[in-house]
Every structure is written in structure tokens, then in C-alpha cells.
Scaffold this motif. Structure first.
Motif, short mmCIF file in Angstrom:
data_model
loop_
_atom_site.label_atom_id
_atom_site.label_comp_id
_atom_site.label_asym_id
_atom_site.label_seq_id
_atom_site.Cartn_x
_atom_site.Cartn_y
_atom_site.Cartn_z
N TYR A 260 0.59 12.09 -2.45
CA TYR A 260 0.62 11.93 -3.79
C TYR A 260 0.56 12.90 -4.23
O TYR A 260 0.11 13.74 -4.88
CB TYR A 260 0.13 10.59 -4.99
CG TYR A 260 0.15 9.28 -4.08
CD1 TYR A 260 1.88 8.71 -4.64
CD2 TYR A 260 -0.03 8.96 -3.00
CE1 TYR A 260 2.23 7.97 -3.25
CE2 TYR A 260 0.33 7.48 -2.52
CZ TYR A 260 1.04 6.74 -3.09
OH TYR A 260 1.59 5.84 -1.84
N LEU B 202 -5.13 8.11 -1.08
CA LEU B 202 -4.21 8.97 -2.16
C LEU B 202 -3.70 10.36 -1.79
O LEU B 202 -3.37 10.84 -1.64
CB LEU B 202 -4.28 8.89 -3.60
CG LEU B 202 -4.36 7.01 -4.21
CD1 LEU B 202 -4.37 7.71 -5.36
CD2 LEU B 202 -3.34 6.60 -3.42
N VAL C 128 5.41 10.36 -2.76
CA VAL C 128 4.71 10.64 -0.75
C VAL C 128 5.66 11.89 -0.50
O VAL C 128 6.43 11.97 -0.14
CB VAL C 128 4.69 9.58 0.08
CG1 VAL C 128 3.96 10.53 1.43
CG2 VAL C 128 3.47 9.04 -0.81
N ARG D 39 8.68 10.90 1.81
CA ARG D 39 7.49 9.30 1.78
C ARG D 39 7.87 8.83 3.64
O ARG D 39 6.60 8.67 4.21
CB ARG D 39 8.09 7.96 1.29
CG ARG D 39 6.99 7.27 1.71
CD ARG D 39 6.89 5.28 1.13
NE ARG D 39 5.99 4.56 1.36
CZ ARG D 39 4.77 4.36 1.03
NH1 ARG D 39 4.40 4.91 -0.55
NH2 ARG D 39 4.44 3.48 0.78
N GLY E 189 3.52 11.00 -7.77
CA GLY E 189 3.94 9.33 -7.72
C GLY E 189 4.66 9.27 -6.34
O GLY E 189 5.05 7.93 -6.04
N GLN F 163 -3.55 4.46 1.68
CA GLN F 163 -3.06 4.12 0.99
C GLN F 163 -4.28 3.88 -0.22
O GLN F 163 -3.97 3.82 -1.56
CB GLN F 163 -2.19 2.83 1.33
CG GLN F 163 -0.96 2.92 1.78
CD GLN F 163 0.11 3.79 0.93
OE1 GLN F 163 -0.28 3.96 -0.07
NE2 GLN F 163 0.64 3.74 1.47
#
Length: 342
Positions: A87, A68, A92, A49, A90, A65
Motif C-alpha cells: 500500500y 499489507l 495498492v 490495484r 492508501g 490484505q
């Protein structure tokens, strides 16, 4: 944690084409067509992430965000990059495509002479086809570069995103990016027809309206270049017809037969030196090809290529065999590629 600058510099030093940032896997570079791990440890979800979000501004992170997924072009003093952040289960992650700083030429890509001839056409449609990540955009860019270098023409491109930046040479190249300079391929293409173009280059044909306008433009005296995702030249007619309502199939076949000049279908294949080279088959649309497009399926186009050497046509077998004879690829690779062209 590795910084963005270190990551990009190391990838370029390794002659990587792509970088993969993925939780639960090491950092991976695609080198010579293969994924190569460049860190010993696997990335945690937090590390994946952090590395991925470092590629985005605060504004872009907020947009990511919300949606997605986020696509962007990044340019710094050392190079240009096409980036997707998303994503995955779940977590990043991101994929970074490293772009050349300048368009490559037809000669540098070792494309057959007929490609230069097709770039010199004054009207009609030329398609560059292949599956994902087979160098279609690179070939189209080389053809635009050839036009820009050798003729005083106005070229308008509609791209998503702009991967290669052209500088004006003998001609003028005006590049438009979908989402920034125009709303869609359709609106950009429709506007391009009012911009006095000699050549229109469409990054990808994605919908029926775009295809229909492109074919109409090609038929009325504009040279149109575009790419199309298709795994085999045999499937080209069926793929284009799949976008159209059944009631429009006859009209689309007619427009395609009248406007299509040629198809370059290509694959990137690994060399013995760990690099990649283009192998391609090229169809030049003759009267025999026009008849097939009007009435039959794409399967019959292969017989046109096989008997069309006097028109400059090239079969995939000839292209791959030339690379094998030159020692550029090995026999196993040649057999693997050609198994799909029987």
C-alpha cells in the motif's frame, strides 16, 4: 487494461530491470538505470490495484490484505521475477524486478581478476557491499557460479528470496529460501554448519547473531560469502559494529580481523549506450588491514587499497577511469561517481 503477460513481455523486450505500478503515475520501466514511462495515461488507484493483485493468487491476496505487504518470486516459462506488492498512500501498487534466467559470469560482469581469486579462497569471509540495487546479489551469484564451475565443492545458500537458480556443475549448490525452506537467516546458517558445507552464501547479513555465526564459521575453515548494505567501504567496520552490543565490540573486531578475506564494494553506473556497468573497489585483507580492523575505523582501509596493487587491490578511481578510457561511460558520470571517493 494491460495484462500481466503483456506487461512482462514488453518489459523484457525493452531490457528493463524493474517495473513500477503506481496510482497517479504511468507504468514505469527502469531502463539503463532511469525510470521511463511506457503508458501515456496515469494509472487510477483501481487500475494500479487490479494490475498488482493479478500478480497474486487468491491465497496470496488474502495474506496481503492481512499484512499489507507481500513479497514473492514468480516463475513462468519465459522468466523469473521478484515482486513486492504494498500500500502506498492508501492505494495498492507493486514493484517487479526482472531476473536473468541464468547466473552471469565474473567475466560477463567485467569484474577485476581479484574477484575470481577471492572466489577461490578455501576459508574466511568475503563481503560484497554497496547501497540498495547496486548489483550485489548478481556479483555474489557470479562468484558462486565460478566456484560451482571450477571446483568440486558443496555450496549451501540461504536467500530471501532465491533470485538466481543454480544447476550443479563440478560442485553441488543447495539453495534454501527464508520462509519456505528455513525460518530465518540465523536458523538457516546454524543448520548449514551441520550440512558439511565447503561454502556458505548468505543473501544478506541482517542481525548480530547471523554476523557472529558467519564470522565463527569463516574462522573455523568454511568459505562464507555475504552481502551488506553500506554506502561506503569506509563505513564497513562501523556498520558491522552497530549490530553488536558495546560489550562485544572487541570480540567482533577480533573475529572480523581473523576471518575477513576481502571486500568488493560496487556501484552500478550508466553507460553511454543506456545500459549499466559495475564499477568497484576491492580490498584484500593484508596484515595492515587486520591491524586497522582490530584498532581503528574503516576510513583507514582506503589507504590500504591505494597501496595494495601488488595484492590485486583496485581503487574506485582506477575502476571508473578504466570505463572512461574505454568509452563505456562519459566524463560527467565519472566525475559524479568519483566525487564520493575523495
Amino acid at each position: 487494461m494491460i495484462s500481466r503477460k503483456q506487461l512482462l513481455e514488453h518489459a523484457k523486450a525493452q531490457q528493463a530491470t524493474d517495473i513500477h505500478i503506481c496510482a497517479g503515475a504511468p507504468v514505469l520501466f527502469r531502463v539503463g538505470g532511469k525510470l521511463v514511462p511506457i503508458t501515456k495515461e496515469k494509472l487510477t488507484a483501481e487500475q494500479s490495484r487490479d494490475i498488482s493483485l493479478e500478480l497474486l493468487t487468491e491465497e496470496q491476496q488474502a495474506e496481503f490484505q492481512k499484512n499489507l505487504d507481500f513479497d514473492l518470486m514468480l516463475a513462468d516459462g519465459a522468466g523469473r521475477y521478484r515482486i513486492n506488492v504494498g500500500y502506498f498512500n492508501g492505494a495498492v501498487g507493486s514493484t517487479i524486478r526482472i531476473l536473468p534466467n541464468r547466473p552471469r559470469t565474473i567475466r560477463e560482469l567485467s569484474l577485476p581478476d581479484i574477484v575470481k581469486d577471492l572466489a577461490g579462497r578455501t576459508k574466511g569471509l568475503v563481503l560484497i557491499t554497496g547501497s540498495t540495487s547496486q548489483g550485489k546479489t548478481t556479483t555474489m551469484t557470479a562468484m558462486i557460479n565460478e566456484i560451482n564451475t571450477t571446483s568440486e565443492k558443496h555450496v549451501v545458500t540461504i536467500e530471501d528470496p532465491i533470485e538466481y537458480v543454480h544447476t550443479n556443475k563440478a560442485g553441488v549448490v543447495r539453495q534454501r529460501e527464508v520462509g519456505r525452506d528455513t525460518k530465518s537467516f540465523y536458523t538457516g546458517l546454524r543448520a548449514a554448519l551441520r550440512q558439511d558445507p565447503d561454502v556458505i552464501a548468505i543473501g544478506e547479513m541482517r542481525d548480530y547473531e547471523t554476523i557472529k555465526i558467519a564470522l565463527a564459521a569463516a574462522e573455523t575453515g568454511v568459505m562464507v560469502l555475504s552481502t551488506l548494505h553500506v554506502i561506503s567501504l569506509d563505513k564497513i567496520i562501523e556498520r558491522l559494529l552497530s549490530y553488536a552490543p558495546a560489550t562485544d565490540e572487541g570480540q567482533l573486531r577480533f573475529l572480523l580481523a581473523e576471518s575477513l578475506q576481502g571486500i568488493i564494494h560496487q556501484e552500478l553506473i550508466p553507460t553511454v549506450k543506456g545500459e549499466q556497468r559495475v564499477a568497484c573497489e576491492v580490498l584484500v585483507v593484508t596484515s595492515a588491514a587486520k591491524n586497522i580492523i582490530r584498532r581503528k575505523g574503516g576510513f583507514f582501509l582506503r589507504s590500504v587499497i591505494e597501496t595494495g596493487k601488488k595484492h590485486g587491490m583496485v581503487t574506485m578511481t582506477e575502476s571508473v577511469s578504466a570505463l572512461l578510457d574505454a568509452g563505456t561511460i562519459n566524463e560527467g558520470v565519472a566525475k559524479s561517481v568519483l566525487s564520493n571517493y575523495k
